[in-house]
Design an enzyme around this catalytic site. Structure first.
Site, mmCIF file in Angstrom:
data_model
loop_
_atom_site.group_PDB
_atom_site.id
_atom_site.type_symbol
_atom_site.label_atom_id
_atom_site.label_comp_id
_atom_site.label_asym_id
_atom_site.label_seq_id
_atom_site.Cartn_x
_atom_site.Cartn_y
_atom_site.Cartn_z
ATOM 1 N N THR A 176 16.519 -22.152 8.143
ATOM 2 C CA THR A 176 16.783 -21.846 9.544
ATOM 3 C C THR A 176 17.836 -22.773 10.123
ATOM 4 O O THR A 176 18.560 -22.401 11.045
ATOM 5 C CB THR A 176 15.481 -21.923 10.360
ATOM 6 O OG1 THR A 176 14.469 -21.143 9.705
ATOM 7 C CG2 THR A 176 15.667 -21.402 11.770
ATOM 8 N N TYR A 233 8.645 -25.424 -1.585
ATOM 9 C CA TYR A 233 8.987 -24.257 -0.763
ATOM 10 C C TYR A 233 9.063 -23.034 -1.656
ATOM 11 O O TYR A 233 9.915 -22.951 -2.534
ATOM 12 C CB TYR A 233 10.316 -24.507 -0.049
ATOM 13 C CG TYR A 233 10.759 -23.424 0.909
ATOM 14 C CD1 TYR A 233 9.894 -22.424 1.345
ATOM 15 C CD2 TYR A 233 12.051 -23.429 1.408
ATOM 16 C CE1 TYR A 233 10.308 -21.444 2.232
ATOM 17 C CE2 TYR A 233 12.485 -22.449 2.302
ATOM 18 C CZ TYR A 233 11.615 -21.463 2.712
ATOM 19 O OH TYR A 233 12.033 -20.496 3.582
ATOM 20 N N LYS A 243 5.087 -24.960 1.409
ATOM 21 C CA LYS A 243 5.418 -23.941 2.402
ATOM 22 C C LYS A 243 5.405 -22.618 1.661
ATOM 23 O O LYS A 243 6.269 -22.343 0.835
ATOM 24 C CB LYS A 243 6.787 -24.211 3.024
ATOM 25 C CG LYS A 243 7.229 -23.142 4.010
ATOM 26 C CD LYS A 243 8.650 -23.389 4.509
ATOM 27 C CE LYS A 243 9.096 -22.251 5.434
ATOM 28 N NZ LYS A 243 10.512 -22.435 5.864
ATOM 29 N N VAL A 294 5.174 -23.697 8.946
ATOM 30 C CA VAL A 294 6.563 -24.120 9.118
ATOM 31 C C VAL A 294 7.253 -22.922 9.744
ATOM 32 O O VAL A 294 7.427 -21.891 9.101
ATOM 33 C CB VAL A 294 7.214 -24.533 7.795
ATOM 34 C CG1 VAL A 294 8.653 -24.978 8.027
ATOM 35 C CG2 VAL A 294 6.407 -25.654 7.131
#
Length: 291
Positions: free
Chosen positions: A44, A132, A160, A202
């Site tokens: 992001t 992740y 995540k 997250v």
């Protein structure tokens, strides 16, 4: 470790670089609005189109501004193990609280190589690691059996999980939920993952609704499950509108519409299609975020 909402923070840009004045304002705004942790230089945050020096400076700047008021997580993972180690070491040196390490993408690897990648990074640093898992972007999946193995690495403390597969998350929780914290990587699955023992989220949504995203988690932890669920559903359409095009195109557009000075997207990301922009604006208006 933290429990609750970690914002996957956008990076405010100018035409020439990072807008540090606006970044400072965003960091302070999130702390004021009860964001529980802050991730910089992630997907992001457009980390993939930032230079190495920009990433280093954003990590260092964020750590200094936040000054331990909440954990700062640095997105340091790439598809290059050596480069991931270099940036992770830097994040550790400047005082980041954790690093986020994505699975290798594009070149990808085997399951054996995946373990070797994370193991090499683990052995090179002395800072907590959040794995992740986002197969839709990387083409690689951390399976529950692989996570069970990775959870034995001394610095691997969290994941995540953005596969979108709740059955997979449940199996992860069964195998190693007592050894690794599981965070939702999808804003539409916060409560479902909390119900499986998750530690939080997250979040992309937290960029525009920091306190509300915190509250989804906080109310769940306080045993107010119905209230938590109601908040999840209240903001579901808004959260979905942030993914109507490739993240972070919609959320950065939303923030600029909300009068944050977040600046342009970096190519290959570009302005939203007009039809999608209308949908985003309608959702922002429905939630009182723009007029």
């Amino acid at each position: 470790m933290f429990k609750g909402s970690c914002v996957a923070l956008i990076t405010p840009f100018t035409e020439d670089g990072v807008n540090y004045e606006e970044l400072r304002k965003l960091l302070e705004w999130h702390i004021k609005n009860h964001t529980d942790a802050i991730l910089v230089c992630g997907t992001t945050g457009e980390g993939s189109t930032m230079t190495l020096e920009e990433k280093k400076e954003v990590i260092k700047f964020s750590v200094e501004v936040v000054n331990k008021r909440v954990p700062v997580i640095a997105g340091t993972g790439t598809n290059n193990t050596k480069a991931s180690i270099e940036l992770s070491k830097y994040a550790e040196e400047v005082g980041a609280d954790m690093v986020l390490i994505i699975t290798p993408y594009y070149n990808k690897t085997s399951q054996k190589g995946l373990y070797a990648h994370f193991s090499a990074i683990n052995d090179a640093i002395n800072i907590p690691i959040m794995l992740y898992n986002v197969p839709s972007r990387t083409g690689m999946n951390i399976t529950p059996l692989m996570l069970d193995k990775l959870a034995d690495l001394n610095n691997v403390v969290a994941i995540k999980e953005a596969s979108g597969d709740l059955s997979q998350v449940a199996k992860m929780a069964e195998l190693c939920g007592d050894r690794i914290a599981i965070y939702s990587g999808n804003d539409d699955q916060i409560v479902p993952i909390l119900s499986l023992g998750g530690a939080g989220v997250v979040s992309v949504l937290a960029n525009i609704l920091p306190e509300e995203t915190h509250n989804i988690c906080e109310k769940y932890f306080l045993g107010e499950v119905i209230e938590s669920r109601n908040l999840q559903l209240k903001y579901l359409s808004l959260a979905n509108s942030l993914f109507i095009e490739t993240n972070p195109i919609p959320v950065k557009t939303a923030m600029n519409l909300m009068n944050f000075n977040c600046g342009p997207l970096r190519l290959p990301l570009c302005e939203m299609e007009d039809s999608n922009l209308i949908i985003l604006e309608e959702n922002l208006k429905a939630n009182g975020l723009i007029k």
